[in-house]
Enzyme design. Sequence first.
Site, PDB file in Angstrom:
ATOM      1  CG  HIS A  18      -8.338   3.778  -8.814  1.00  0.00           C
ATOM      2  ND1 HIS A  18      -7.975   5.041  -8.407  1.00  0.00           N
ATOM      3  CD2 HIS A  18      -7.278   2.965  -8.528  1.00  0.00           C
ATOM      4  CE1 HIS A  18      -6.758   5.003  -7.887  1.00  0.00           C
ATOM      5  NE2 HIS A  18      -6.314   3.767  -7.954  1.00  0.00           N
ATOM      6  CE  LYS A  42       2.066   2.746   2.949  1.00  0.00           C
ATOM      7  NZ  LYS A  42       1.586   1.848   1.887  1.00  0.00           N
ATOM      8  NE  ARG A  91      -1.149   1.272 -12.927  1.00  0.00           N
ATOM      9  CZ  ARG A  91      -0.888   1.987 -11.853  1.00  0.00           C
ATOM     10  NH1 ARG A  91      -1.354   3.202 -11.735  1.00  0.00           N
ATOM     11  NH2 ARG A  91      -0.134   1.505 -10.893  1.00  0.00           N
ATOM     12  CB  SER A 128      -3.520   8.206  -7.170  1.00  0.00           C
ATOM     13  OG  SER A 128      -4.708   7.494  -7.304  1.00  0.00           O
TER      14      SER A 128
HETATM   15  O1  PNS Z   1      -3.290   1.816  -4.180  1.00  0.00           O
HETATM   16  P1  PNS Z   1      -2.159   1.147  -3.482  1.00  0.00           P
HETATM   17  O2  PNS Z   1      -1.292   2.163  -2.754  1.00  0.00           O
HETATM   18  O3  PNS Z   1      -1.378   0.216  -4.344  1.00  0.00           O
HETATM   19  O4  PNS Z   1      -2.857   0.258  -2.339  1.00  0.00           O
HETATM   20  C1  PNS Z   1      -2.084  -0.410  -1.422  1.00  0.00           C
HETATM   21  C2  PNS Z   1      -2.934  -1.291  -0.498  1.00  0.00           C
HETATM   22  C3  PNS Z   1      -3.744  -0.470   0.488  1.00  0.00           C
HETATM   23  C4  PNS Z   1      -3.859  -2.159  -1.323  1.00  0.00           C
HETATM   24  C5  PNS Z   1      -1.886  -2.165   0.174  1.00  0.00           C
HETATM   25  O5  PNS Z   1      -0.902  -1.364   0.753  1.00  0.00           O
HETATM   26  C6  PNS Z   1      -2.467  -3.073   1.238  1.00  0.00           C
HETATM   27  O6  PNS Z   1      -3.138  -4.036   0.934  1.00  0.00           O
HETATM   28  N1  PNS Z   1      -2.167  -2.736   2.487  1.00  0.00           N
HETATM   29  C7  PNS Z   1      -2.623  -3.472   3.633  1.00  0.00           C
HETATM   30  C8  PNS Z   1      -1.497  -4.309   4.229  1.00  0.00           C
HETATM   31  C9  PNS Z   1      -1.392  -5.616   3.474  1.00  0.00           C
HETATM   32  O7  PNS Z   1      -2.274  -6.446   3.528  1.00  0.00           O
HETATM   33  N2  PNS Z   1      -0.298  -5.736   2.703  1.00  0.00           N
HETATM   34  C10 PNS Z   1      -0.084  -6.832   1.797  1.00  0.00           C
HETATM   35  C11 PNS Z   1       0.785  -7.866   2.426  1.00  0.00           C
HETATM   36  S1  PNS Z   1       1.089  -9.162   1.283  1.00  0.00           S
END
Ligand code: PNS
Length: 166
Positions: A18, A42, A91, A128
């Site tokens: 990250h 979550k 990645r 993670s």
């Molecule tokens: O590190 P991660 O788990 O891949 O992060 C996920 C995250 C928080 C970036 C993603 O779940 C997110 O953007 N959630 C907010 C809801 C949203 O906007 N979803 C995308 C819809 S297209």
Amino acid sequence: MTHTVVVPGSFDPVTLGHLDVIARAAALFDEVVVAVGVNASKRRLFSAEERMDLLRRACADLPSVRVAGFEGLVTGFCAEIGAQAIVKGLRTAQDYEYELPMAHMNTRLTGVTTLFLPTSPEHAFVSSSLVKEVAAFGGDTSAFLPAFVHEALVARLAERSAGGGS
Ligand code: PNS
């Protein structure tokens, strides 16, 4: 015009992978907002406050980076702070397949653009979730995390195992 980008994620916890993406975004844009998804439904190892605190410490030497929490859609957060783009690290091809529909959806929703940055090869296998799994079974994950994050992870897993939790 100030160019602000959002680097969203769960960061449970922040890894060197990250930080590589955040640092490279900081080198390209005026301001980087690391946006921590605060979704109560979550299950996380670290609370939102803890994840943000670890990120703030990890980004302390990057003055144009700030850390914030967001609820709901990432597009809403980008609109709220006036960010021009979302930056995501890639990645693998699987990451691309997972991220591409979200990038299109987000553009469709508000017009925000997603920029993909390839993760440095030395971090291409670091996530993670994988780090947590290895650490939970006693493996050494110190090469993948800032030292204080590694300490926090080992301490949290020890607490969980002493308390009989998962
Ligand atoms: O590190 P991660 O788990 O891949 O992060 C996920 C995250 C928080 C970036 C993603 O779940 C997110 O953007 N959630 C907010 C809801 C949203 O906007 N979803 C995308 C819809 S297209």
